[in-house]
Scaffold this active site. Structure first.
Site, PDB file in Angstrom:
ATOM      1  N   SER A 118       0.825  -1.211   0.000  1.00 55.55           N
ATOM      2  CA  SER A 118       0.000   0.000   0.000  1.00 55.55           C
ATOM      3  C   SER A 118       0.855   1.255   0.000  1.00 55.55           C
ATOM      4  CB  SER A 118      -0.874   0.030   1.259  1.00 55.55           C
ATOM      5  OG  SER A 118      -1.762  -1.044   1.288  1.00 55.55           O
ATOM      6  N   HIS A 139      -1.046  -2.598  -7.207  1.00 53.69           N
ATOM      7  CA  HIS A 139      -1.816  -2.272  -6.007  1.00 53.69           C
ATOM      8  C   HIS A 139      -3.316  -2.439  -6.241  1.00 53.69           C
ATOM      9  CE1 HIS A 139      -3.087   0.870  -2.819  1.00 53.69           C
ATOM     10  NE2 HIS A 139      -3.009  -0.332  -2.288  1.00 53.69           N
ATOM     11  N   GLU A 151      -3.699   0.156  -9.200  1.00 60.10           N
ATOM     12  CA  GLU A 151      -2.591   1.078  -9.475  1.00 60.10           C
ATOM     13  C   GLU A 151      -1.382   0.253  -9.899  1.00 60.10           C
ATOM     14  OE1 GLU A 151      -2.982   4.955  -6.597  1.00 60.10           O
ATOM     15  OE2 GLU A 151      -2.404   3.105  -5.618  1.00 60.10           O
ATOM     16  N   ASN A 189      -3.719   6.085  -1.854  1.00 62.12           N
ATOM     17  CA  ASN A 189      -3.481   6.054  -0.402  1.00 62.12           C
ATOM     18  C   ASN A 189      -2.869   7.348   0.129  1.00 62.12           C
ATOM     19  OD1 ASN A 189      -4.624   3.617   0.067  1.00 62.12           O
ATOM     20  ND2 ASN A 189      -2.729   2.456  -0.011  1.00 62.12           N
TER      21      ASN A 189
HETATM   22  N1  CAA Z   1     -16.799 -11.457  -5.017  1.00 59.87           N
HETATM   23  C1  CAA Z   1     -17.580 -10.968  -6.008  1.00 59.87           C
HETATM   24  N2  CAA Z   1     -18.576 -10.081  -5.803  1.00 59.87           N
HETATM   25  C2  CAA Z   1     -18.807  -9.686  -4.529  1.00 59.87           C
HETATM   26  C3  CAA Z   1     -18.046 -10.147  -3.437  1.00 59.87           C
HETATM   27  C4  CAA Z   1     -17.004 -11.070  -3.719  1.00 59.87           C
HETATM   28  N3  CAA Z   1     -16.184 -11.547  -2.763  1.00 59.87           N
HETATM   29  N4  CAA Z   1     -18.523  -9.568  -2.310  1.00 59.87           N
HETATM   30  C5  CAA Z   1     -19.570  -8.774  -2.672  1.00 59.87           C
HETATM   31  N5  CAA Z   1     -19.734  -8.847  -4.004  1.00 59.87           N
HETATM   32  C6  CAA Z   1     -20.738  -8.135  -4.804  1.00 59.87           C
HETATM   33  C7  CAA Z   1     -22.139  -8.350  -4.285  1.00 59.87           C
HETATM   34  O1  CAA Z   1     -22.708  -9.526  -4.835  1.00 59.87           O
HETATM   35  C8  CAA Z   1     -22.848  -7.098  -4.753  1.00 59.87           C
HETATM   36  O2  CAA Z   1     -23.174  -7.232  -6.128  1.00 59.87           O
HETATM   37  P1  CAA Z   1     -24.462  -6.468  -6.792  1.00 59.87           P
HETATM   38  O3  CAA Z   1     -24.143  -5.009  -6.692  1.00 59.87           O
HETATM   39  O4  CAA Z   1     -24.469  -6.982  -8.180  1.00 59.87           O
HETATM   40  O5  CAA Z   1     -25.619  -6.861  -5.933  1.00 59.87           O
HETATM   41  C9  CAA Z   1     -21.779  -6.017  -4.649  1.00 59.87           C
HETATM   42  O6  CAA Z   1     -20.523  -6.724  -4.659  1.00 59.87           O
HETATM   43  C10 CAA Z   1     -21.892  -5.176  -3.394  1.00 59.87           C
HETATM   44  O7  CAA Z   1     -21.905  -6.055  -2.275  1.00 59.87           O
HETATM   45  P2  CAA Z   1     -22.807  -5.831  -0.981  1.00 59.87           P
HETATM   46  O8  CAA Z   1     -24.214  -5.447  -1.360  1.00 59.87           O
HETATM   47  O9  CAA Z   1     -22.615  -6.996  -0.075  1.00 59.87           O
HETATM   48  O10 CAA Z   1     -22.109  -4.652  -0.258  1.00 59.87           O
HETATM   49  P3  CAA Z   1     -22.358  -3.098  -0.202  1.00 59.87           P
HETATM   50  O11 CAA Z   1     -23.284  -2.565  -1.228  1.00 59.87           O
HETATM   51  O12 CAA Z   1     -22.651  -2.821   1.220  1.00 59.87           O
HETATM   52  O13 CAA Z   1     -20.911  -2.573  -0.593  1.00 59.87           O
HETATM   53  C11 CAA Z   1     -18.595  -2.311  -0.454  1.00 59.87           C
HETATM   54  C12 CAA Z   1     -19.800  -3.068   0.046  1.00 59.87           C
HETATM   55  C13 CAA Z   1     -18.393  -2.550  -1.937  1.00 59.87           C
HETATM   56  C14 CAA Z   1     -17.400  -2.821   0.331  1.00 59.87           C
HETATM   57  C15 CAA Z   1     -18.845  -0.772  -0.227  1.00 59.87           C
HETATM   58  O14 CAA Z   1     -19.186  -0.533   1.106  1.00 59.87           O
HETATM   59  C16 CAA Z   1     -17.631   0.048  -0.567  1.00 59.87           C
HETATM   60  O15 CAA Z   1     -17.358   0.345  -1.728  1.00 59.87           O
HETATM   61  N6  CAA Z   1     -16.866   0.457   0.480  1.00 59.87           N
HETATM   62  C17 CAA Z   1     -15.628   1.217   0.290  1.00 59.87           C
HETATM   63  C18 CAA Z   1     -14.527   0.303  -0.149  1.00 59.87           C
HETATM   64  C19 CAA Z   1     -13.233   1.037  -0.349  1.00 59.87           C
HETATM   65  O16 CAA Z   1     -13.117   2.247  -0.242  1.00 59.87           O
HETATM   66  N7  CAA Z   1     -12.201   0.268  -0.637  1.00 59.87           N
HETATM   67  C20 CAA Z   1     -10.866   0.771  -0.773  1.00 59.87           C
HETATM   68  C21 CAA Z   1     -10.134   0.575   0.522  1.00 59.87           C
HETATM   69  S1  CAA Z   1      -8.497   1.273   0.472  1.00 59.87           S
HETATM   70  C22 CAA Z   1      -7.596   0.110  -0.318  1.00 59.87           C
HETATM   71  O17 CAA Z   1      -8.067  -0.924  -0.702  1.00 59.87           O
HETATM   72  C23 CAA Z   1      -6.158   0.448  -0.542  1.00 59.87           C
HETATM   73  C24 CAA Z   1      -5.211   0.205   0.552  1.00 59.87           C
HETATM   74  O18 CAA Z   1      -4.046  -0.024   0.256  1.00 59.87           O
HETATM   75  C25 CAA Z   1      -5.589   0.306   1.978  1.00 59.87           C
HETATM   76  P1  NAD Z   2      -3.926  -9.380   6.244  1.00 62.37           P
HETATM   77  O1  NAD Z   2      -3.462  -9.092   7.619  1.00 62.37           O
HETATM   78  O2  NAD Z   2      -5.372  -9.675   6.009  1.00 62.37           O
HETATM   79  O3  NAD Z   2      -3.106 -10.587   5.600  1.00 62.37           O
HETATM   80  C1  NAD Z   2      -1.705 -10.645   5.602  1.00 62.37           C
HETATM   81  C2  NAD Z   2      -1.335 -12.103   5.355  1.00 62.37           C
HETATM   82  O4  NAD Z   2       0.083 -12.191   5.146  1.00 62.37           O
HETATM   83  C3  NAD Z   2      -1.675 -13.014   6.542  1.00 62.37           C
HETATM   84  O5  NAD Z   2      -2.464 -14.095   6.100  1.00 62.37           O
HETATM   85  C4  NAD Z   2      -0.310 -13.467   7.032  1.00 62.37           C
HETATM   86  O6  NAD Z   2      -0.307 -14.763   7.591  1.00 62.37           O
HETATM   87  C5  NAD Z   2       0.497 -13.398   5.734  1.00 62.37           C
HETATM   88  N1  NAD Z   2       1.945 -13.396   5.958  1.00 62.37           N
HETATM   89  C6  NAD Z   2       2.648 -12.730   6.901  1.00 62.37           C
HETATM   90  N2  NAD Z   2       3.962 -13.024   6.785  1.00 62.37           N
HETATM   91  C7  NAD Z   2       4.081 -13.896   5.743  1.00 62.37           C
HETATM   92  C8  NAD Z   2       5.181 -14.578   5.142  1.00 62.37           C
HETATM   93  N3  NAD Z   2       6.428 -14.403   5.579  1.00 62.37           N
HETATM   94  N4  NAD Z   2       4.929 -15.392   4.095  1.00 62.37           N
HETATM   95  C9  NAD Z   2       3.678 -15.561   3.626  1.00 62.37           C
HETATM   96  N5  NAD Z   2       2.597 -14.958   4.165  1.00 62.37           N
HETATM   97  C10 NAD Z   2       2.797 -14.130   5.207  1.00 62.37           C
HETATM   98  O7  NAD Z   2      -3.464  -8.126   5.373  1.00 62.37           O
HETATM   99  P2  NAD Z   2      -4.098  -7.586   4.009  1.00 62.37           P
HETATM  100  O8  NAD Z   2      -5.111  -6.557   4.343  1.00 62.37           O
HETATM  101  O9  NAD Z   2      -4.438  -8.728   3.140  1.00 62.37           O
HETATM  102  O10 NAD Z   2      -2.838  -6.801   3.407  1.00 62.37           O
HETATM  103  C11 NAD Z   2      -1.823  -7.475   2.698  1.00 62.37           C
HETATM  104  C12 NAD Z   2      -1.052  -6.476   1.857  1.00 62.37           C
HETATM  105  O11 NAD Z   2      -1.951  -5.811   0.963  1.00 62.37           O
HETATM  106  C13 NAD Z   2      -0.357  -5.372   2.653  1.00 62.37           C
HETATM  107  O12 NAD Z   2       0.832  -5.007   2.005  1.00 62.37           O
HETATM  108  C14 NAD Z   2      -1.372  -4.239   2.595  1.00 62.37           C
HETATM  109  O13 NAD Z   2      -0.799  -2.974   2.792  1.00 62.37           O
HETATM  110  C15 NAD Z   2      -1.871  -4.396   1.172  1.00 62.37           C
HETATM  111  N6  NAD Z   2      -3.195  -3.845   0.904  1.00 62.37           N
HETATM  112  C16 NAD Z   2      -4.162  -3.918   1.867  1.00 62.37           C
HETATM  113  C17 NAD Z   2      -5.424  -3.409   1.575  1.00 62.37           C
HETATM  114  C18 NAD Z   2      -6.524  -3.465   2.576  1.00 62.37           C
HETATM  115  O14 NAD Z   2      -7.546  -2.781   2.409  1.00 62.37           O
HETATM  116  N7  NAD Z   2      -6.427  -4.256   3.634  1.00 62.37           N
HETATM  117  C19 NAD Z   2      -5.672  -2.856   0.316  1.00 62.37           C
HETATM  118  C20 NAD Z   2      -4.657  -2.829  -0.656  1.00 62.37           C
HETATM  119  C21 NAD Z   2      -3.412  -3.324  -0.337  1.00 62.37           C
END
Ligand code: CAA
Ligand code: NAD
Length: 290
Positions: A118, A139, A151, A189
């Protein structure tokens, strides 16, 4: 990209990536710290696919076909056949370093090694792999099967061919690509994490409670989730790791972690994955804890 894709780290991102890749017809090798953990993750994917079938979103045959394409593995040796290795393990550089070094020993001579990090610099991590020209950031967003973006982040040494092959792979998953320079937090991010961190400052200063902060952003900004719900969804440990990377790499105090975020992580309240974060997930519907 044709051929097998290996995914290392079978947490919420690794399982989402494995499911998505398999649903697009490619074979997946899924690894975690050991075989039992990888097998448990595949069982989780099976349950998730089953739910989609139950809700009429997926045909039984398609769920079975996707599942049949995912093989849990307990060591790196089978990855010698992978055209792409995607690391999706915990957001710690030392963890990722050990994975790139181990996977690098079996990486095929024309295969690509990618990180789903991330925030950790791609250029620096490329040095832990055998060939920085074939190392790249890939990403995904959470939840992977539904989010439309990937990304792609070339490091300084990444070749144009690696970037083009990686973009083509992302597009073959039905995702749109944003190309980012290798700068801290990349594009999304860099914008998202300061918002989540600021929401935690707002909570820490008792400006409003959890429910109202989230309601404010859901209704006032039209975000699908409020920032605290989203932080729980991402994982508070992952949020803290990301904001710390931003803070350390830029030395800009605007990225200092909110003290309350640090406390929650120290308490082991990591969000949905531990059953408690800003919300308590043990109840039928999540309950705000403040
Ligand atoms: N596989 C396939 N489809 C799935 C699924 C899965 N595992 N889980 C859910 N779906 C589908 C559902 O069937 C549903 O489909 P329809 O629209 O056709 O009905 C759709 O996805 C939406 O599912 P839900 O109705 O269960 O859920 P929701 O409407 O409450 O939405 C959500 C859930 C999509 C998570 C929404 O709340 C959302 O967009 N939240 C924000 C998510 C976000 O911002 N993500 C980015 C996080 S940051 C990141 O990822 C980067 C990082 O590095 C930290
Ligand atoms: P998570 O905590 O759900 O899973 C991490 C996994 O890595 C665990 O199952 C753990 O057992 C495994 N692990 C740790 N050390 C390991 C090793 N040496 N060998 C193999 N597996 C090992 O975390 P996550 O949310 O899936 O995040 C994983 C990566 O994806 C991170 O780099 C995170 O920044 C990135 N990411 C997270 C998100 C998010 O929304 N959570 C979104 C985009 C990217």
């Amino acid at each position: 990209m044709t051929g097998t894709v290996a995914v290392i780290g079978a947490g919420q991102m690794g399982t989402g990536i494995a499911q998505t890749v398999a649903q697009h017809g490619m074979n997946v090798l899924l690894a975690d710290i050991d075989l039992a953990t990888a097998e448990k993750a595949v069982a989780g994917i099976e349950k998730g696919l089953g739910k989609l079938v139950g809700r009429g979103k997926l045909e039984v045959a398609d769920a079975e076909a996707a599942l049949a394409k995912i093989t849990p593995i307990g060591d790196y040796a089978p990855m010698k056949d992978a055209a792409l290795i995607i690391e999706a393990a915990t957001e710690r550089e030392e963890v990722k370093k050990s994975i790139f070094e181990a996977a690098g020993k079996v990486l095929a001579s024309d295969a690509i090694m990618a990180s789903n990090t991330s925030s950790i610099p791609i250029t620096r991590m490329a040095n832990y792999s055998p060939d920085p020209e074939r190392f790249i950031g890939l990403h995904f967003f959470n939840p992977v099967p539904i989010m439309g973006l990937i990304e792609v982040i070339p490091g300084l040494a990444t070749s144009d061919e690696t970037t083009e092959r990686t973009k083509a792979f992302a597009e073959a998953l039905g995702k749109q690509v944003v190309l980012s320079q290798d700068e801290p937090g990349f594009v999304v991010n860099r914008i998202l994490l300061p918002m989540i961190n600021e929401a935690i400052f707002v909570l820490g200063q008792s400006t409003a409670g959890i429910a109202d902060i989230d309601k404010g952003c859901r209704l006032g900004l039209n975000h699908p989730m409020g920032p605290l719900e989203l932080a729980d969804f991402v994982g508070l440990d992952t949020c803290l790791d990301i904001i710390r990377v931003l803070y350390k790499t830029t030395r800009d105090t605007k990225y200092r972690p909110a003290p309350l975020l640090v406390k929650y992580v120290e308490a082991g309240w990591l969000g949905r994955k531990t059953g408690r974060g800003f919300y308590d997930y043990t109840a039928e519907t999540p309950v705000p804890t403040r």
